[in-house]
Design an enzyme around this catalytic site. Structure first.
Site, PDB file in Angstrom:
ATOM      1  CE  LYS A  28      -5.942  -1.421 -11.629  1.00  0.00           C
ATOM      2  NZ  LYS A  28      -5.007  -1.645 -12.983  1.00  0.00           N
ATOM      3  CE  LYS A  87     -11.116   9.166 -13.440  1.00  0.00           C
ATOM      4  NZ  LYS A  87      -9.533   8.671 -13.222  1.00  0.00           N
ATOM      5  CE  LYS A 101     -12.154   2.975 -27.413  1.00  0.00           C
ATOM      6  NZ  LYS A 101     -11.712   4.308 -27.211  1.00  0.00           N
TER       7      LYS A 101
END
Length: 327
Positions: free
Chosen positions: A190, A193, A110
Site C-alpha cells: 500500500k 509515506k 506505535k
C-alpha cells in the site's frame, strides 16, 4: 448533505492521497456544502521543522486547488485558523474514555513497535472528532484506514448527547471508495509515506518516470505470459485507464511478448495525460500566492461561522456561559 474531510500536510501528496481521498473531495463538492481543511494541527505530531511545516501547508493548498477543488463550491481552510475546534476538542475530551483511545490503531501500532507515543498521538482521535462535529458534518470521505476514527467520532457525539441529554451533535457517516482503497506503491505494498514507496502527484516528469520504472515486478521473461492481476504496474494503470484500455493492456500481459518496461511507460504516459491540466493550474497558482491566501482566509471565515454555532450549542449543554466578546 454537508461533506467534511481533512488531509494532513506531512509531505507532498502522492497517488494514494489522490485516489484514496482527494478525488472524492472533488466529486463531492458540487452541493456547495463541502468543508475541506488542511489538518496542520494534526501534522504537528510528526513534523517538527517549522520551515518544512509551512512549506507543506502551502503545497497542500496549491495541490488541492490545482487538482480541482473549487472555492466557489467547497470551503477550503487551514485547521489552525478555526480556534473553536480546539475548545470543542476539550469539551469532548471530558467525556472521552481512555479505553476508547487505547483501541485506536495509530496509537496501538506505535506502542506495538516499541516506539514512544506522545499525548498528541493518543488524543488525535478526539481532535479529529472535533474537526468533524464542528461543522454538523453528514458525510466524511476518508481512506480505509480512517474509518475507525469516524466511528470514534460517532461514539463521542452519542456519549456527549446522552450525558447532557440534548442533541448537540450530528452523527456523521464515512464514505470510502472501496475500489481504490488500496493504491500500490513502488514496492507493491500500500502506498504510504511511512513505507517510503510513494509516487508524488506533481513530481518533475523525469523523476516521475524514474519512479514508475522502479515499481517492483517479478522476473518473468519478456516472451512469457504475465498476470496483470498480481502486477503493481497494472494495478496503478487501472486507476487511470478506462475499461477498454485496461482490457487491451491486460491482453498484452497474458499474450506474452511484452516486457514490464513497456507497461511502465504506458503508465507514465497515462499519468502525465491525466494530470496535465492540474500541473498547468498549479504553476499559475504558485505564481499568485496572494490568491491562494485569500481563498484560505475566506474559507476560514465561513468555517468559523459554522463552528461557532456548534460550539455555542456544546457550551450551553455543558452549562458554560455564552461568549459575549467577538470570536
Amino acid at each position: 448533505m454537508r461533506v467534511l474531510s481533512g488531509i494532513q500536510p506531512t509531505g507532498r501528496f502522492h497517488l494514494g492521497n489522490y485516489f484514496g481521498a482527494i478525488r472524492q473531495y472533488i466529486a463531492l463538492q458540487n452541493n456547495e456544502q463541502a468543508f475541506y481543511f488542511i489538518a496542520d494541527l494534526h501534522a504537528l505530531t510528526t513534523v517538527r521543522n517549522p520551515e518544512d511545516f509551512r512549506a507543506n501547508v502551502r503545497d497542500a493548498a496549491l495541490d488541492l486547488l490545482a487538482l480541482g477543488l473549487q472555492p466557489d463550491q467547497a470551503t477550503l481552510f487551514r485547521q489552525s485558523d478555526v480556534p473553536e475546534v480546539t475548545e470543542l476538542t476539550w469539551l469532548l475530551m471530558t467525556v472521552t474514555q481512555m479505553s476508547l483511545l487505547e483501541k485506536c490503531h495509530a496509537y496501538k501500532d506505535k506502542i506495538a513497535k516499541g516506539l514512544p507515543a506522545d499525548a498528541g498521538l493518543f488524543t488525535y482521535p478526539v481532535l479529529m472528532a472535533a474537526d468533524i462535529l464542528a461543522y454538523d458534518s453528514d458525510l466524511v470521505p476518508v481512506g480505509q484506514d480512517q474509518i475507525q476514527h469516524v466511528e470514534v467520532t460517532r461514539d463521542l457525539a452519542q456519549r456527549f448527547n446522552h450525558i447532557y441529554d440534548t442533541e448537540v451533535f450530528v452523527l456523521p457517516k464515512s464514505h470510502v471508495l472501496e475500489s481504490t482503497a488500496k493504491v500500490p506503491g513502488t514496492d507493491g505494498e500500500k502506498m504510504s509515506k511511512s513505507y517510503n514507496n510513494t509516487i508524488g502527484l506533481f513530481e518533475p516528469p523525469k523523476k516521475l518516470r524514474k519512479k514508475f520504472m522502479s515499481v517492483k515486478t517479478d522476473s518473468t521473461p519478456v516472451e512469457e505470459p504475465k498476470n496483470p492481476d498480481t502486477c503493481a504496474v497494472f494495478g496503478l494503470y487501472k486507476l487511470f485507464a478506462d475499461e477498454s484500455e485496461q482490457k487491451a493492456l491486460a491482453d498484452r500481459y497474458r499474450a506474452g511478448g511484452m516486457g514490464y518496461g513497456e507497461a511502465k511507460q504506458a503508465l507514465y504516459e497515462k499519468t502525465m495525460e491525466h494530470f496535465a491540466e492540474a500541473r498547468s493550474r498549479r504553476e499559475e497558482l504558485e505564481a499568485n500566492p496572494d490568491e491562494v491566501e485569500d481563498i484560505l482566509r475566506a474559507g476560514a471565515a465561513k468555517a468559523r461561522a459554522k463552528a461557532q454555532e456548534v460550539l455555542s450549542r456544546a457550551r450551553e449543554a455543558c452549562g458554560i456561559s455564552a461568549r459575549h466578546a467577538n470570536y
